[in-house]
Structures are given as structure tokens and as C-alpha cells.
Design an enzyme around this catalytic site. Sequence first.
Site, PDB file in Angstrom:
ATOM      1  N   SER A 103       0.810  -1.213   0.000  1.00 59.92           N
ATOM      2  CA  SER A 103       0.000   0.000   0.000  1.00 59.92           C
ATOM      3  C   SER A 103       0.847   1.269   0.000  1.00 59.92           C
ATOM      4  O   SER A 103       1.561   1.545  -0.954  1.00 59.92           O
ATOM      5  CB  SER A 103      -0.951  -0.038   1.198  1.00 59.92           C
ATOM      6  OG  SER A 103      -1.887   1.003   1.162  1.00 59.92           O
ATOM      7  N   ASP A 242      -2.424   6.496  -3.513  1.00 58.46           N
ATOM      8  CA  ASP A 242      -1.285   5.857  -2.860  1.00 58.46           C
ATOM      9  C   ASP A 242      -0.792   4.713  -3.735  1.00 58.46           C
ATOM     10  O   ASP A 242      -1.282   4.508  -4.854  1.00 58.46           O
ATOM     11  CB  ASP A 242      -1.644   5.381  -1.449  1.00 58.46           C
ATOM     12  CG  ASP A 242      -2.626   4.222  -1.435  1.00 58.46           C
ATOM     13  OD1 ASP A 242      -3.353   4.045  -2.439  1.00 58.46           O
ATOM     14  OD2 ASP A 242      -2.673   3.493  -0.435  1.00 58.46           O
ATOM     15  N   ASP A 244      -1.105   1.545  -3.954  1.00 61.56           N
ATOM     16  CA  ASP A 244      -1.980   0.507  -4.510  1.00 61.56           C
ATOM     17  C   ASP A 244      -3.340   1.051  -4.921  1.00 61.56           C
ATOM     18  O   ASP A 244      -4.237   0.291  -5.281  1.00 61.56           O
ATOM     19  CB  ASP A 244      -2.132  -0.661  -3.536  1.00 61.56           C
ATOM     20  CG  ASP A 244      -2.987  -0.336  -2.327  1.00 61.56           C
ATOM     21  OD1 ASP A 244      -3.018   0.836  -1.922  1.00 61.56           O
ATOM     22  OD2 ASP A 244      -3.606  -1.262  -1.763  1.00 61.56           O
ATOM     23  N   ASP A 246      -5.898   2.529  -3.399  1.00 68.59           N
ATOM     24  CA  ASP A 246      -7.144   2.475  -2.647  1.00 68.59           C
ATOM     25  C   ASP A 246      -7.356   3.696  -1.753  1.00 68.59           C
ATOM     26  O   ASP A 246      -8.367   3.801  -1.068  1.00 68.59           O
ATOM     27  CB  ASP A 246      -7.248   1.178  -1.833  1.00 68.59           C
ATOM     28  CG  ASP A 246      -6.171   1.043  -0.761  1.00 68.59           C
ATOM     29  OD1 ASP A 246      -5.316   1.939  -0.650  1.00 68.59           O
ATOM     30  OD2 ASP A 246      -6.196   0.024  -0.039  1.00 68.59           O
TER      31      ASP A 246
END
Length: 450
Positions: A103, A242, A244, A246
Site C-alpha cells: 500500500s 497511494d 496501490d 485504494d
Amino acid sequence: MGKRYFGTDGIRGCMGEEPITPETVLKLGWAAGRVLGKGDVDHAKILIGKDTRVSGYLLESALEAGLSAAGVDISLLGPMPTPGIAYLTRTARARAGIVISASHNGYQDNGIKFFSSEGSKLPDEVELEIERMMAEPLRTVAPKNLGKAKRYEDAGGRYIEFCKSTFPHRLSLEGLKMVIDCANGAAYQIAPHVFSELGADVVAVANQPDGLNINHECGSTDIRMLCKTVVEQHADLGIALDGDGDRVIMVDAAGDPVDGDQLLYIIAEARRTTGRLRGGVVGTQMSNLGLEQALQARGIEFRRAQVGDRYVLSILNQEGWELGGETSGHLICLDKSTTGDGIIAALEVVAVMRQSGRALAALKADMTVYPQTMINVRMNRRFEVNASKPVIQALHEVEAQLGSHGRVVLRASGTEPVVRVMLEGSDRSLIERLGQHLAETVRRAAEEAA
């Protein structure tokens, strides 16, 4: 029974250190294949997607080998935002989806998380079953039953079309200039296409990943470059994702940030005004007091969950509500996606701008933000912060000084080896002073307990 590997958001750690090692991840793939593929007459199918960090190649191969050894077929998505993997898992009728990502962390870290066939996080009991299977000897299925791997064709294009489908068809982004910070992460190809194909004039930054620069001085955790670029480009707004994809933080035309709490308020208030808000809104312990007060002033019920999207989702599902999120920008619109989606949340905010004719700065001005201070105290080992007598005593003293004009949240992170010390109140100098005192108490207590 406690979990050994799974945390609040899958399994995460420094690459090359347990549990993020080739051996453990191969075993994880095999165990997940055995558990998630159980009961299939023919081969179960599991999707694997990843972000752009260099270790993704190694972990993808290890997972692929483990799944194949368990007799599971694999579809490889390549770089793909986490919510895109959840979406494609559902539409491909796969047994599960696997995300290789840490992430918002730096490239040194990586992680593995799973989605069910419905595109939701795995229940605790399934994660525990996978961990129990990891304790068993790895036994490869017969050669004729080994799983096969193939590339999932046009995965990015499918997800782009899905994102665009969530935007009102009668609206266009023509005439709107925006800067998109892709965090050198999983959305670097997808996000600019989504907004430009809807008509926006897009300036993309941090869209040249090299495996090492993911989240480095860019993205939703560091918006300095985005703020500067929005002003220099005379853009109407900026969007920071960010690593990833999400999470989302936005920036108004003046280069001022609009965080997850403010975005959540904008979406909720627009839905209330148009009669589309189903139930209330879920935030977390870290959500700004200003969000709670602004929503309540408009008759919108607000609930706080523990920090972590799985806890926000849990309350949303319990209540039958659709809207929730975190200050960090992890926003969930359950009527559109089964998990937090930075692109879809940004599209909803931009739609509000278009429908209302108001700039982002005007929309966020309706919510008063209370000053907050956040201090991350790094730990060398696991420290039970809520069991430390010196820390508890200092916490009570701080709470007494704040009284009804502020609040304190003290918690260990579920994704990083840090204890987070957050204070909120009307007097910034007071909360900063008290925050430093409490953080120093935590630091000393952790050193003494080591």
C-alpha cells in the site's frame, strides 16, 4: 486462536524478512490454494495482481508456484490497483483474488492480501484456516492436476471502463484541468486514462515507476509535489493516490489539501441533498471531530470504528449503510465498490463539483477542521502500549487537561511497527505540547520494556 501471519490488512513486512520471504510466500500460496480451491470439481481459478515495487516479481512467482502445486489455475493481472483486483475477481467469477502490495509503505516492504469471490476481505475464520494449513507439509498434487498460469487479457482496460461507468453519464469533465499524482504505483497507467477519457485535461505526475520510487516523496502520504504542481499548472484540482490505489487525498486550486474526512463529508452531504444517502456514515477513531459535528448538524448519523477498512466495512454491513472511510483517504462507497477505491471516490467528488458548480475549496469550507497532531513512535519490538502503567497515567493526565475541548487516540499500528499518538482540540499549541509529552512517555516506556 490468534493469527501468526495475518494482520488488519493481510500479511505485510520487510522484503526478505519473515513472513515476506520466498519460502513462506510459496507455502502461503499452496495453503491458500488448498483452502480457497477446496470443493472445486475442476481447477479453481485465482487472480494475482500487484503494485510496482521491485519485489513484486519475486513474490508473484512464489505465489504462482504455490498455487500451482495446490492444483489451482492462476490469472496474472500485472500492475493493478487493489480495488481493481477486487472488481476483476468478481467479474471473472474467480474463487479469490490476491494482491501483492504494501500500500502506502516504501519499496522495501511488501505484503499479501486476499479478496473472496465477492471481492471482499476474507473472514477471520478463513485466514485462520489458511494459517493452519501452512503448518502442514507441502504436498504437490499429481502432475496432471498441477495448476496453469496465464496472463489476464486487457485487465487494465476492463477496470478503466468500470471506473468510468460509476460517473454520471450526462456529465463531462471537459474544461476541467487536474493534476494526478499516481504515487509511482499501481494506478500509474489507469488513473490518467480514466479522467482524460471523461474529458479532463490531465497532467500526470509520479507516473514513472522504477520499482524503487513507489510512494517516495509523492502520493497521498506526501502531497507537497502535488500542491506545488497544481498551483504552477493553474489547475482546478489535484488528486493523489497511494501505491496501490485504494486511497485518495485531493488538493484545491490554491494548492491546499482536502483530506479523507473532508472528502467523506463532501460526498455524504451531496448524497443527503439529492436523497441518495442510505443510512449514516462510518468513520474511525482518527476521524476529525469536525466531520462528526458537520454531519450531525445536517442530521446524518455518524459512527466510529476501529482504525482499518475492515472495521469500517464491518459496521457498514451491520447497519446496511454505504458510505464510510478514514482520514487517510481510504473511502468506501459500497454502492459502487466492495472496497476502498481512490479513483472512484475522486470521481464522486468531481461529480459533486460538476453538479453543484462549486469549486473544491468551497465544498470543503462547509466543514470546520479541528487541529490535530499525529506522532508516530517507532518500536523495535511489539510493545503493549495499553498495558503500560506510565503510559496510561500520562494518557489520563493529558485527557484531563483537554477536557471536553479535545480527545486523544493512542494505538499500535496494524501495518507498521509504530505506536500512533494522536491529539485533537481547538488549541493547536496545547495539543502539540501535550502530544510531544505523551509520545516521549511512550518512547521511554518502550525502551524500558525492551
